[in-house]
Design a protein around this motif. Structure first.
Motif, PDB file in Angstrom:
ATOM      1  N   GLU A  75       0.638  -1.264   0.056  1.00  0.00           N
ATOM      2  CA  GLU A  75       0.076   0.069  -0.001  1.00  0.00           C
ATOM      3  C   GLU A  75       0.819   1.328  -0.038  1.00  0.00           C
ATOM      4  O   GLU A  75       0.587   2.401  -0.733  1.00  0.00           O
ATOM      5  CB  GLU A  75      -0.827   0.026   1.128  1.00  0.00           C
ATOM      6  CG  GLU A  75      -2.044   0.995   1.001  1.00  0.00           C
ATOM      7  CD  GLU A  75      -2.766   1.098   2.587  1.00  0.00           C
ATOM      8  OE1 GLU A  75      -3.004   2.076   3.172  1.00  0.00           O
ATOM      9  OE2 GLU A  75      -3.020  -0.184   3.221  1.00  0.00           O
ATOM     10  N   HIS A  76       1.938   1.192   0.827  1.00  0.00           N
ATOM     11  CA  HIS A  76       2.843   2.578   1.088  1.00  0.00           C
ATOM     12  C   HIS A  76       3.656   2.538  -0.292  1.00  0.00           C
ATOM     13  O   HIS A  76       4.302   3.439  -0.682  1.00  0.00           O
ATOM     14  CB  HIS A  76       3.731   2.403   2.178  1.00  0.00           C
ATOM     15  CG  HIS A  76       3.034   2.573   3.454  1.00  0.00           C
ATOM     16  ND1 HIS A  76       3.632   3.049   4.606  1.00  0.00           N
ATOM     17  CD2 HIS A  76       1.728   2.564   3.597  1.00  0.00           C
ATOM     18  CE1 HIS A  76       2.584   3.248   5.523  1.00  0.00           C
ATOM     19  NE2 HIS A  76       1.327   2.809   5.051  1.00  0.00           N
ATOM     20  N   GLY A  77       3.989   1.311  -1.107  1.00  0.00           N
ATOM     21  CA  GLY A  77       5.006   1.448  -2.102  1.00  0.00           C
ATOM     22  C   GLY A  77       6.412   1.364  -1.638  1.00  0.00           C
ATOM     23  O   GLY A  77       7.379   1.584  -2.482  1.00  0.00           O
ATOM     24  N   HIS A  78       6.790   0.866  -0.322  1.00  0.00           N
ATOM     25  CA  HIS A  78       8.058   0.768   0.104  1.00  0.00           C
ATOM     26  C   HIS A  78       8.313  -0.100   1.199  1.00  0.00           C
ATOM     27  O   HIS A  78       7.312  -0.747   1.738  1.00  0.00           O
ATOM     28  CB  HIS A  78       8.668   2.217   0.450  1.00  0.00           C
ATOM     29  CG  HIS A  78       7.803   2.765   1.490  1.00  0.00           C
ATOM     30  ND1 HIS A  78       7.536   4.170   1.301  1.00  0.00           N
ATOM     31  CD2 HIS A  78       7.263   2.433   2.645  1.00  0.00           C
ATOM     32  CE1 HIS A  78       6.714   4.671   2.436  1.00  0.00           C
ATOM     33  NE2 HIS A  78       6.688   3.389   3.387  1.00  0.00           N
ATOM     34  N   VAL A  79       9.532  -0.510   1.552  1.00  0.00           N
ATOM     35  CA  VAL A  79       9.785  -1.399   2.362  1.00  0.00           C
ATOM     36  C   VAL A  79       9.762  -1.076   3.909  1.00  0.00           C
ATOM     37  O   VAL A  79      10.213   0.159   3.898  1.00  0.00           O
ATOM     38  CB  VAL A  79      11.189  -2.253   2.136  1.00  0.00           C
ATOM     39  CG1 VAL A  79      11.526  -3.258   3.238  1.00  0.00           C
ATOM     40  CG2 VAL A  79      11.387  -3.015   0.897  1.00  0.00           C
ATOM     41  N   HIS A  80       9.374  -1.747   4.606  1.00  0.00           N
ATOM     42  CA  HIS A  80       9.216  -1.395   6.243  1.00  0.00           C
ATOM     43  C   HIS A  80      10.381  -2.342   6.770  1.00  0.00           C
ATOM     44  O   HIS A  80      10.621  -3.221   6.587  1.00  0.00           O
ATOM     45  CB  HIS A  80       8.079  -1.541   7.039  1.00  0.00           C
ATOM     46  CG  HIS A  80       6.831  -0.535   6.303  1.00  0.00           C
ATOM     47  ND1 HIS A  80       5.480  -0.831   6.449  1.00  0.00           N
ATOM     48  CD2 HIS A  80       6.792   0.529   5.691  1.00  0.00           C
ATOM     49  CE1 HIS A  80       4.868   0.165   5.993  1.00  0.00           C
ATOM     50  NE2 HIS A  80       5.597   1.052   5.485  1.00  0.00           N
ATOM     51  N   GLY A  81      10.772  -1.815   8.070  1.00  0.00           N
ATOM     52  CA  GLY A  81      11.727  -2.426   8.915  1.00  0.00           C
ATOM     53  C   GLY A  81      13.088  -2.373   8.395  1.00  0.00           C
ATOM     54  O   GLY A  81      13.487  -1.316   7.926  1.00  0.00           O
ATOM     55  N   HIS A  95      10.881   3.480   8.461  1.00  0.00           N
ATOM     56  CA  HIS A  95      10.542   3.134  10.124  1.00  0.00           C
ATOM     57  C   HIS A  95       9.482   4.309  10.536  1.00  0.00           C
ATOM     58  O   HIS A  95       9.810   5.332  10.678  1.00  0.00           O
ATOM     59  CB  HIS A  95      11.695   3.288  11.094  1.00  0.00           C
ATOM     60  CG  HIS A  95      12.674   2.044  10.831  1.00  0.00           C
ATOM     61  ND1 HIS A  95      12.734   0.944  11.404  1.00  0.00           N
ATOM     62  CD2 HIS A  95      13.954   2.098  10.001  1.00  0.00           C
ATOM     63  CE1 HIS A  95      13.659   0.313  10.904  1.00  0.00           C
ATOM     64  NE2 HIS A  95      14.420   0.812  10.114  1.00  0.00           N
ATOM     65  N   HIS A  96       8.176   3.861  10.377  1.00  0.00           N
ATOM     66  CA  HIS A  96       7.208   4.881  10.857  1.00  0.00           C
ATOM     67  C   HIS A  96       5.945   4.279  11.114  1.00  0.00           C
ATOM     68  O   HIS A  96       5.821   3.001  10.941  1.00  0.00           O
ATOM     69  CB  HIS A  96       7.107   6.159   9.492  1.00  0.00           C
ATOM     70  CG  HIS A  96       6.604   5.464   8.110  1.00  0.00           C
ATOM     71  ND1 HIS A  96       5.444   5.614   7.818  1.00  0.00           N
ATOM     72  CD2 HIS A  96       7.219   4.311   7.595  1.00  0.00           C
ATOM     73  CE1 HIS A  96       5.176   4.546   6.664  1.00  0.00           C
ATOM     74  NE2 HIS A  96       6.360   4.045   6.485  1.00  0.00           N
TER      75      HIS A  96
HETATM   76 ZN    ZN Z   1       5.057   3.044   4.851  1.00  0.00          ZN
END
Ligand code: ZN
Length: 160
Positions: free
Chosen positions: A148-154, A159-160
């Motif tokens: 959904e965000h189009g980017h990697v988390h963690g 980090h958000h």
């Molecule tokens: Zn995100």
């Protein structure tokens, strides 16, 4: 598990130019982690990442067209020194934000001559063939939220 659209892939890389000079490397750092298929890495490398699995080591040569673009002579300009008000000592290699036909661009000072400053709005790697040595260190499915965000988390991501 193979790298495919909507995979999160991690890899170590060493990038060299035609002369074999190292331009950039992840050595001594965390591997680069990206969402595959999202255009987060140069297109020529993203193409060659597809279908790879953890442990794969390969070399990828990427043309300027599929890398950081071809070099545009019209992005090289000569501007008067007074355009850089508030900057006391202008030196080759300094970078500034400028306005290009497609909005904001980063320009690099290439030469200073009396009251003239020569700037280059090309990406520093424009016009270069890129030679990557790649080692794939991780592949997993992206989470729904990452997609959904189009980017990697963690790790290696936002980090958000
Ligand atoms: Zn995100």
């Amino acid at each position: 598990m193979q790298i495919s659209p909507n995979s999160v892939a991690s890899f170590h890389y060493t990038l060299t130019d035609d002369q074999g000079q190292v331009i950039d490397s992840s050595e001594g750092r965390e591997p680069l982690t990206y969402l595959h298929g999202g255009g987060h890495i140069v297109p020529g490398l993203e193409k060659q990442m597809a279908g790879r699995v953890v442990g794969d080591k390969f070399n990828a040569d990427v043309t300027p067209e599929e890398g950081y673009g071809v070099h545009h002579a019209e992005l090289m300009q000569e501007v008067p020194r007074e355009a850089f008000q508030g900057v006391e000592d202008i030196q080759p290699g300094m970078q500034f934000q400028g306005r290009g036909p497609q909005g904001e661009i980063n320009v690099t000072v290439t030469r200073v001559e009396n009251d003239k400053v020569f700037i280059d709005g090309n990406h520093p790697l424009a016009g270069k063939t890129l030679h990557f040595a790649i080692e794939v260190t991780g592949v997993r499915d992206a989470s729904a939220e990452e997609l959904e965000h189009g980017h990697v988390h963690g790790a290696g991501g936002h980090h958000h």
